[in-house]
Design a protein around this motif. Structure first.
Motif, PDB file in Angstrom:
ATOM      1  N   SER A  70      14.319   5.478  -1.705  1.00  0.00           N
ATOM      2  CA  SER A  70      14.650   5.621  -3.127  1.00  0.00           C
ATOM      3  C   SER A  70      13.764   6.674  -3.788  1.00  0.00           C
ATOM      4  CB  SER A  70      14.477   4.280  -3.852  1.00  0.00           C
ATOM      5  OG  SER A  70      15.420   3.341  -3.401  1.00  0.00           O
ATOM      6  N   TRP A  71      12.472   6.648  -3.435  1.00  0.00           N
ATOM      7  CA  TRP A  71      11.567   7.648  -4.015  1.00  0.00           C
ATOM      8  C   TRP A  71      11.947   9.057  -3.571  1.00  0.00           C
ATOM      9  CZ3 TRP A  71       7.661  10.658  -1.446  1.00  0.00           C
ATOM     10  CH2 TRP A  71       6.942  11.452  -2.321  1.00  0.00           C
ATOM     11  N   ALA A  72      12.288   9.209  -2.294  1.00  0.00           N
ATOM     12  CA  ALA A  72      12.688  10.527  -1.803  1.00  0.00           C
ATOM     13  C   ALA A  72      13.939  11.016  -2.531  1.00  0.00           C
ATOM     14  CB  ALA A  72      12.936  10.471  -0.296  1.00  0.00           C
ATOM     15  N   GLN A  73      14.895  10.108  -2.751  1.00  0.00           N
ATOM     16  CA  GLN A  73      16.100  10.490  -3.498  1.00  0.00           C
ATOM     17  C   GLN A  73      15.747  10.876  -4.926  1.00  0.00           C
ATOM     18  OE1 GLN A  73      18.350   6.785  -2.708  1.00  0.00           O
ATOM     19  NE2 GLN A  73      19.964   8.106  -1.905  1.00  0.00           N
ATOM     20  N   SER A  74      14.858  10.112  -5.540  1.00  0.00           N
ATOM     21  CA  SER A  74      14.482  10.375  -6.927  1.00  0.00           C
ATOM     22  C   SER A  74      13.776  11.713  -7.076  1.00  0.00           C
ATOM     23  CB  SER A  74      13.593   9.241  -7.445  1.00  0.00           C
ATOM     24  OG  SER A  74      13.150   9.514  -8.758  1.00  0.00           O
ATOM     25  N   ILE A  75      12.820  11.977  -6.190  1.00  0.00           N
ATOM     26  CA  ILE A  75      12.040  13.201  -6.319  1.00  0.00           C
ATOM     27  C   ILE A  75      12.881  14.434  -6.011  1.00  0.00           C
ATOM     28  CG2 ILE A  75      11.113  13.461  -3.980  1.00  0.00           C
ATOM     29  CD1 ILE A  75       8.388  13.900  -5.255  1.00  0.00           C
ATOM     30  N   ARG A  76      13.939  14.248  -5.235  1.00  0.00           N
ATOM     31  CA  ARG A  76      14.844  15.363  -4.973  1.00  0.00           C
ATOM     32  C   ARG A  76      15.507  15.841  -6.253  1.00  0.00           C
ATOM     33  NH1 ARG A  76      19.759  13.958  -1.198  1.00  0.00           N
ATOM     34  NH2 ARG A  76      20.400  12.954  -3.133  1.00  0.00           N
ATOM     35  N   HIS A  77      15.742  14.909  -7.184  1.00  0.00           N
ATOM     36  CA  HIS A  77      16.358  15.264  -8.461  1.00  0.00           C
ATOM     37  C   HIS A  77      15.315  15.682  -9.505  1.00  0.00           C
ATOM     38  CE1 HIS A  77      20.488  13.878  -7.541  1.00  0.00           C
ATOM     39  NE2 HIS A  77      19.888  12.946  -6.809  1.00  0.00           N
ATOM     40  N   ARG A  78      14.143  15.053  -9.496  1.00  0.00           N
ATOM     41  CA  ARG A  78      13.178  15.250 -10.572  1.00  0.00           C
ATOM     42  C   ARG A  78      12.142  16.320 -10.289  1.00  0.00           C
ATOM     43  NH1 ARG A  78      10.476  10.509 -10.254  1.00  0.00           N
ATOM     44  NH2 ARG A  78       9.168  11.196 -11.961  1.00  0.00           N
ATOM     45  N   ASP A  79      11.855  16.593  -8.996  1.00  0.00           N
ATOM     46  CA  ASP A  79      10.848  17.593  -8.631  1.00  0.00           C
ATOM     47  C   ASP A  79      11.261  18.220  -7.311  1.00  0.00           C
ATOM     48  OD1 ASP A  79       8.639  19.134  -8.069  1.00  0.00           O
ATOM     49  OD2 ASP A  79       7.161  17.561  -8.463  1.00  0.00           O
TER      50      ASP A  79
ATOM     51  N   TYR B 148       0.841  -1.196   0.000  1.00  0.00           N
ATOM     52  CA  TYR B 148       0.000   0.000   0.000  1.00  0.00           C
ATOM     53  C   TYR B 148       0.878   1.249   0.000  1.00  0.00           C
ATOM     54  CZ  TYR B 148      -3.574   3.275   1.757  1.00  0.00           C
ATOM     55  OH  TYR B 148      -4.431   4.332   1.931  1.00  0.00           O
ATOM     56  N   ALA B 149       1.864   1.262   0.888  1.00  0.00           N
ATOM     57  CA  ALA B 149       2.760   2.411   0.969  1.00  0.00           C
ATOM     58  C   ALA B 149       3.646   2.511  -0.266  1.00  0.00           C
ATOM     59  CB  ALA B 149       3.625   2.300   2.227  1.00  0.00           C
ATOM     60  N   LEU B 150       4.145   1.358  -0.741  1.00  0.00           N
ATOM     61  CA  LEU B 150       5.067   1.341  -1.871  1.00  0.00           C
ATOM     62  C   LEU B 150       4.390   1.864  -3.136  1.00  0.00           C
ATOM     63  CD1 LEU B 150       7.540  -1.550  -2.547  1.00  0.00           C
ATOM     64  CD2 LEU B 150       6.359  -0.465  -4.421  1.00  0.00           C
TER      65      LEU B 150
ATOM     66  N   LEU C 195      10.905   0.123   3.174  1.00  0.00           N
ATOM     67  CA  LEU C 195      11.779   1.202   3.651  1.00  0.00           C
ATOM     68  C   LEU C 195      12.737   1.644   2.561  1.00  0.00           C
ATOM     69  CD1 LEU C 195      12.854   2.973   5.939  1.00  0.00           C
ATOM     70  CD2 LEU C 195      14.327   1.059   6.634  1.00  0.00           C
ATOM     71  N   TYR C 196      13.363   0.682   1.886  1.00  0.00           N
ATOM     72  CA  TYR C 196      14.288   1.019   0.798  1.00  0.00           C
ATOM     73  C   TYR C 196      13.556   1.755  -0.324  1.00  0.00           C
ATOM     74  CZ  TYR C 196      16.924   0.303  -3.516  1.00  0.00           C
ATOM     75  OH  TYR C 196      17.543   0.489  -4.725  1.00  0.00           O
ATOM     76  N   ALA C 197      12.342   1.312  -0.644  1.00  0.00           N
ATOM     77  CA  ALA C 197      11.568   1.936  -1.715  1.00  0.00           C
ATOM     78  C   ALA C 197      11.233   3.384  -1.383  1.00  0.00           C
ATOM     79  CB  ALA C 197      10.289   1.141  -1.971  1.00  0.00           C
ATOM     80  N   VAL C 198      10.859   3.631  -0.139  1.00  0.00           N
ATOM     81  CA  VAL C 198      10.501   4.998   0.272  1.00  0.00           C
ATOM     82  C   VAL C 198      11.712   5.924   0.171  1.00  0.00           C
ATOM     83  CG1 VAL C 198       9.842   6.406   2.253  1.00  0.00           C
ATOM     84  CG2 VAL C 198       8.575   4.315   1.727  1.00  0.00           C
TER      85      VAL C 198
ATOM     86  N   PHE D  10       2.160  10.806   3.679  1.00  0.00           N
ATOM     87  CA  PHE D  10       1.538  10.692   4.992  1.00  0.00           C
ATOM     88  C   PHE D  10       1.136   9.248   5.277  1.00  0.00           C
ATOM     89  CE2 PHE D  10      -2.692  10.686   7.163  1.00  0.00           C
ATOM     90  CZ  PHE D  10      -2.208  10.873   8.445  1.00  0.00           C
ATOM     91  N   PHE D  11       0.593   8.585   4.250  1.00  0.00           N
ATOM     92  CA  PHE D  11       0.169   7.201   4.439  1.00  0.00           C
ATOM     93  C   PHE D  11       1.350   6.247   4.598  1.00  0.00           C
ATOM     94  CE2 PHE D  11      -4.091   8.366   2.668  1.00  0.00           C
ATOM     95  CZ  PHE D  11      -4.804   7.984   3.801  1.00  0.00           C
ATOM     96  N   ILE D  12       2.548   6.697   4.218  1.00  0.00           N
ATOM     97  CA  ILE D  12       3.734   5.891   4.508  1.00  0.00           C
ATOM     98  C   ILE D  12       3.865   5.713   6.019  1.00  0.00           C
ATOM     99  CG2 ILE D  12       6.253   5.929   4.526  1.00  0.00           C
ATOM    100  CD1 ILE D  12       6.095   7.220   1.728  1.00  0.00           C
ATOM    101  N   GLY D  13       3.616   6.800   6.747  1.00  0.00           N
ATOM    102  CA  GLY D  13       3.699   6.720   8.195  1.00  0.00           C
ATOM    103  C   GLY D  13       2.604   5.874   8.803  1.00  0.00           C
ATOM    104  N   THR D  14       1.359   6.080   8.353  1.00  0.00           N
ATOM    105  CA  THR D  14       0.248   5.369   8.960  1.00  0.00           C
ATOM    106  C   THR D  14       0.148   3.915   8.497  1.00  0.00           C
ATOM    107  OG1 THR D  14      -1.257   6.185   7.243  1.00  0.00           O
ATOM    108  CG2 THR D  14      -1.098   7.471   9.273  1.00  0.00           C
ATOM    109  N   THR D  15       0.774   3.572   7.365  1.00  0.00           N
ATOM    110  CA  THR D  15       0.699   2.196   6.885  1.00  0.00           C
ATOM    111  C   THR D  15       2.017   1.447   7.080  1.00  0.00           C
ATOM    112  OG1 THR D  15       1.159   2.967   4.621  1.00  0.00           O
ATOM    113  CG2 THR D  15      -1.129   2.616   5.216  1.00  0.00           C
ATOM    114  N   LEU D  16       3.093   1.937   6.475  1.00  0.00           N
ATOM    115  CA  LEU D  16       4.366   1.227   6.596  1.00  0.00           C
ATOM    116  C   LEU D  16       4.825   1.178   8.051  1.00  0.00           C
ATOM    117  CD1 LEU D  16       6.606  -0.200   5.052  1.00  0.00           C
ATOM    118  CD2 LEU D  16       7.747   2.007   4.783  1.00  0.00           C
TER     119      LEU D  16
END
Length: 527
Positions: A288-297, A60-62, A283-286, A458-464
């Protein structure tokens, strides 16, 4: 286009509440079915916690990350309809499961489908209602969580009893009661998906007095969605990072090795392989997404991951959900094991409230009414407190930890079923008061075009964090100690962490909200 806050907005909200009710019926029905599933599939409490929490929550979080970003650029009504179709279909498929692995795969499918619900609904509601009424509207929507959770217990108990009485040796296709219950709640969602597809798509930013963001071409939306998928789905994450540059790839590999080492240590220490492989992947996916969005947006990254108040909001309210999801799942199995089954085995007279059906009715109905009332009350009080102080909502949200804690202690140490039920009431009402507050806080910290991504984060926190770890943690402690009550009481160790993070949010939130536009411009947002 219908007016913001008008009659059509309330019609949309009502339908979205119905969708959320269906969402949580499909998610929560496992609680009342847990004892039957445990017996038929020969599972441990830790495996039950994995099925309810981790198998659902991680995926769900991923998938919530790329789907949340898609909700910021695509037609949200269409996205929600497709997600509802998927999770309802996978809930029905759960009824055909005959092993732990099969049921795990079905629960993963439910998690992927439900990932479309939160980002789409939160974003739509925020565009249909003005800021002054946003917490109230989001709280009404979030109340569907408790209505669905409560109704699921009633539906599950009734179906299981009726089915097993009529087919004591198994019914059509060899299905037993718990399997029939999954199919009975999954199929109606397919019809509801058609209704959702008829909703009008709201204009982004209109409720905030901001011009609508530029529409992206269809090819760009697809390309961005695939890039977001690649940023969270291993091993495509490595390819995605390589395209972003050598430094990004090195950083990501370092994160991968660090998470792999952490997972290995936890698996060795606990023996829970599926649990920590799933959590480690999430955890790794989250990251990775944060790293990716730092470059792309970079503007979206700055408003979410680059804002300490936002990150602490996720951790603080996520830790409340860590306790809430676990208590919500284990209350019915605990009551059955501790009070109902011993009373029936003793042959002594059983009070009217001491049967399986009564437990389902009291916990389900009480949970639905208490959770609904608490969520609405929290939203209304949160909006009122916000008018008095920029961080007023956080005080209201903190009540979800401060008030329930002593009642949880009494509830899971009493030897009297009536006292157990009496303690359940304040725990449910006050424990739900944070939901709308947390949602509105995250929405107010970002720009309209970022709301889907903010909701997914936000749902990363409440789900993962909350759902992925809370129910499993209780089940694991129960397996170690032989006491489910001890497993629930161990959740109270989270209270100091919750209080600390929410205190910091209270301190930092006013400045973060006041500087929202300036920080977005500084990060490159064209405003």
């Amino acid at each position: 286009m219908p007016p913001v806050g008008g009659a059509y907005a309330w019609y949309v909200l009502a339908l979205l509440v119905l969708v959320y009710v269906m969402n949580f019926i499909d998610r929560q029905i496992l609680s009342i079915l847990a004892e039957d599933i445990k017996r038929d599939l020969d599972l441990t409490d830790a495996q039950l916690g994995f099925l309810y929490g981790t198998a659902f929550a991680v995926f769900y979080a991923l998938f919530g990350v790329p789907i949340g970003r898609l909700a910021d650029n695509w037609v949200r009504t269409r996205l929600l309809s497709l997600g509802l179709t998927l999770w309802s279909g996978m809930t029905a498929m759960s009824g055909l499961a005959g092993s732990f692995t099969q049921l795990s795969l079905a629960r993963i499918g439910v998690g992927v489908g439900e990932a479309a619900a939160g980002p789409s609904a939160y974003s739509m509601i925020s565009d249909w209602f003005p800021k002054a009424r946003r917490a109230t509207a989001l709280s009404i929507y979030a109340a569907g969580l408790y209505l669905g959770g409560g109704v699921s217990l009633l539906i599950g108990a009734v179906i299981v009893q009726g089915w097993n009485q009529r087919y004591p040796e198994g019914g059509p296709l060899g299905l037993v009661g718990w399997q029939a219950a999954f199919m009975a709640v999954g199929i109606p969602g397919l019809l509801l998906a058609l209704w959702v597809a008829t909703l009008i798509e709201p204009q982004r930013g209109r409720a905030d007095g901001l011009p609508p963001p530029a529409k992206l071409p269809g090819r760009t939306i697809i390309r961005n969605f695939l890039a977001d998928m690649a940023s969270v789905i291993p091993p495509f994450t490595l390819v995605n990072m390589a395209l972003l540059g050598r430094r990004a790839l090195i950083e990501n590999v370092a994160v991968l090795l660090l998470v792999a080492g952490l997972v290995a240590a936890l698996v060795i220490g606990t023996g829970e392989v599926p649990q920590f492989l799933a959590v480690g992947t999430g955890l790794y996916a989250v990251i990775s997404w944060a790293q990716s969005i730092r470059h792309r947006d970079r503007p979206t990254y700055a408003m979410i991951w680059g804002t300490p108040a936002f990150v602490l909001t996720i951790l603080g309210f996520g830790s409340i959900s860590f306790v809430g999801y676990s208590v919500g799942f284990w209350a019915a199995p605990y009551a059955m094991r501790t009070f109902v089954e011993p009373a029936l085995a003793s042959g002594a007279p059983v009070p009217w409230y001491g049967t399986r059906e009564a437990v389902a009715f009291i916990l389900g109905g009480g949970g639905a009414l208490g959770g609904f009332a608490g969520t609405i009350l929290g939203g209304v009080l949160g909006d009122a407190a916000k008018q008095r102080h920029p961080s007023g909502r956080i005080i209201v949200g903190a009540l979800a930890t401060l008030v329930p804690a002593p009642f949880i202690w009494f509830q899971y140490t009493t030897t009297d079923l009536a006292t157990f039920f009496l303690c359940f009431a304040p725990t449910t009402v006050f424990g739900a008061m944070y939901v709308g507050v947390a949602a509105a806080t995250t929405q107010d910290l970002v720009l309209p075009r970022m709301r889907g991504a903010a909701t997914a984060t936000f749902f990363i926190g409440t789900t993962l964090f909350g759902l992925g770890l809370g129910p499993w943690f209780t089940g694991f402690v129960s397996k170690l100690t032989g006491s489910l009550g001890t497993g629930v009481l161990a959740l109270l160790l989270m209270a100091p962490f919750t209080c600390l993070t929410l205190y910091l949010v209270y301190r930092w939130l006013p400045k973060a909200e006041a500087s929202r536009l300036d920080r977005a411009r500084a990060a490159g947002e064209p405003i």
